[in-house]
Design a protein around this motif. Structure first.
Motif, PDB file in Angstrom:
ATOM      1  N   PHE A  67      35.096  44.932  30.367  1.00 48.82           N
ATOM      2  CA  PHE A  67      35.808  43.981  31.024  1.00 48.82           C
ATOM      3  C   PHE A  67      36.299  44.788  32.161  1.00 48.82           C
ATOM      4  O   PHE A  67      36.690  46.034  32.149  1.00 48.82           O
ATOM      5  CB  PHE A  67      36.866  43.300  30.259  1.00 48.82           C
ATOM      6  N   LYS A  68      36.838  44.033  33.308  1.00 51.11           N
ATOM      7  CA  LYS A  68      37.669  44.594  34.618  1.00 51.11           C
ATOM      8  C   LYS A  68      38.816  45.089  34.029  1.00 51.11           C
ATOM      9  O   LYS A  68      39.558  44.065  33.571  1.00 51.11           O
ATOM     10  CB  LYS A  68      37.370  43.754  35.525  1.00 51.11           C
ATOM     11  N   LEU A  80      43.519  43.542  31.554  1.00 51.58           N
ATOM     12  CA  LEU A  80      42.270  43.026  31.560  1.00 51.58           C
ATOM     13  C   LEU A  80      42.158  41.459  31.624  1.00 51.58           C
ATOM     14  O   LEU A  80      43.140  40.997  31.117  1.00 51.58           O
ATOM     15  CB  LEU A  80      41.118  43.808  31.018  1.00 51.58           C
ATOM     16  N   LEU A  81      41.044  41.036  32.157  1.00 49.73           N
ATOM     17  CA  LEU A  81      40.685  39.554  32.011  1.00 49.73           C
ATOM     18  C   LEU A  81      39.405  39.418  31.106  1.00 49.73           C
ATOM     19  O   LEU A  81      38.402  40.139  31.014  1.00 49.73           O
ATOM     20  CB  LEU A  81      40.391  39.100  33.512  1.00 49.73           C
ATOM     21  N   GLU A  82      39.554  38.464  30.182  1.00 53.03           N
ATOM     22  CA  GLU A  82      38.503  38.071  29.391  1.00 53.03           C
ATOM     23  C   GLU A  82      38.323  36.549  29.581  1.00 53.03           C
ATOM     24  O   GLU A  82      39.107  35.804  29.169  1.00 53.03           O
ATOM     25  CB  GLU A  82      38.901  38.338  27.952  1.00 53.03           C
ATOM     26  N   VAL A  86      44.314  36.336  30.550  1.00 54.47           N
ATOM     27  CA  VAL A  86      45.099  37.574  30.881  1.00 54.47           C
ATOM     28  C   VAL A  86      45.349  37.997  29.631  1.00 54.47           C
ATOM     29  O   VAL A  86      45.955  37.772  28.753  1.00 54.47           O
ATOM     30  CB  VAL A  86      46.465  37.223  31.465  1.00 54.47           C
ATOM     31  N   CYS A  87      44.746  39.555  29.399  1.00 59.04           N
ATOM     32  CA  CYS A  87      45.022  40.209  28.311  1.00 59.04           C
ATOM     33  C   CYS A  87      45.740  41.425  28.296  1.00 59.04           C
ATOM     34  O   CYS A  87      45.717  42.139  29.226  1.00 59.04           O
ATOM     35  CB  CYS A  87      43.335  40.754  27.721  1.00 59.04           C
ATOM     36  N   SER A 116      46.032  30.089  38.250  1.00 54.70           N
ATOM     37  CA  SER A 116      46.078  29.237  37.141  1.00 54.70           C
ATOM     38  C   SER A 116      45.542  29.722  35.968  1.00 54.70           C
ATOM     39  O   SER A 116      44.786  29.320  35.298  1.00 54.70           O
ATOM     40  CB  SER A 116      44.925  28.240  37.616  1.00 54.70           C
ATOM     41  N   ALA A 117      46.156  31.105  35.556  1.00 57.43           N
ATOM     42  CA  ALA A 117      46.046  31.529  34.280  1.00 57.43           C
ATOM     43  C   ALA A 117      46.603  30.769  33.259  1.00 57.43           C
ATOM     44  O   ALA A 117      47.872  30.308  33.389  1.00 57.43           O
ATOM     45  CB  ALA A 117      46.776  33.092  34.330  1.00 57.43           C
TER      46      ALA A 117
END
Length: 180
Positions: A67-68, A80-82, A86-87, A116-117
């Motif tokens: 992941f980024k 990170l984003l999954e 939002v993680c 829009s998370a």
């Protein structure tokens, strides 16, 4: 267009989220111990030399490699984003409440900035545990209050009293500062 959020500071002073430089770690620290936040806000950064913090950094760097990572948006740094979530990666779930508020703040901040998370995920790779969270109106209301309290605390000339929870405090990077 992003919805404008106003925070009450004192009697009549107002600020919107665009004027507030507050990171998620500060929300976390405030939730754990206001004194810890006060020290951190004054650039007393004990965690740079603390073994437990270093272990947390290692777990963060070595986990979820596909992941980024480390996305900076304004004053927040997202782990990170999954799949659009939002993680936040944490070493342990022992401070889960503080970690939750940190993640809630990221969702809240992003919403106020027009992103829009819709959900967040707390990740505890060592425990193989995940906890999904959603920003609710109730959480937003509480976060507004927490943000106002943090802003006020950061202005205080003297630190708050110690929380005096030795079982917790002994593992804190600021232990020696408070108890030496």
């Amino acid at each position: 267009m992003a919805e404008k959020t106003i925070f009450l500071k004192g009697e009549n002073m107002l600020d919107d989220i665009n004027d507030i430089e507050l990171g998620g770690l500060e929300v976390n620290y405030y939730t754990v111990c206001p004194r810890k936040l006060w020290l951190y806000a004054r650039y007393i950064r004990q965690e740079r030399v603390h073994d437990r913090v270093e272990l947390g950094r290692f777990v963060h760097e070595e986990s979820y490699r596909r992941f980024k990572k480390e996305l900076e948006i304004g004053s927040v740094k997202i782990d990170l984003l999954e799949d659009g979530a939002v993680c936040e990666v944490k070493l342990s779930s022992k401070m889960e409440e503080a970690h939750l508020w940190q993640l809630y703040y990221y969702l809240y901040y992003l919403k106020r900035k027009g992103f829009s998370a819709v959900k967040g995920i707390l990740l505890f790779p060592k425990e193989k545990k995940r906890k999904e969270v959603v920003l609710t109106a109730e959480v937003e209301k509480k976060l507004s209050q927490i943000i106002a309290e943090i802003i006020q605390l950061k202005k205080e000339m003297f630190p708050p009293e110690k929380i005096r929870k030795l079982s917790f405090c002994k593992k804190c990077a600021y232990f020696e500062f408070c108890y030496a």
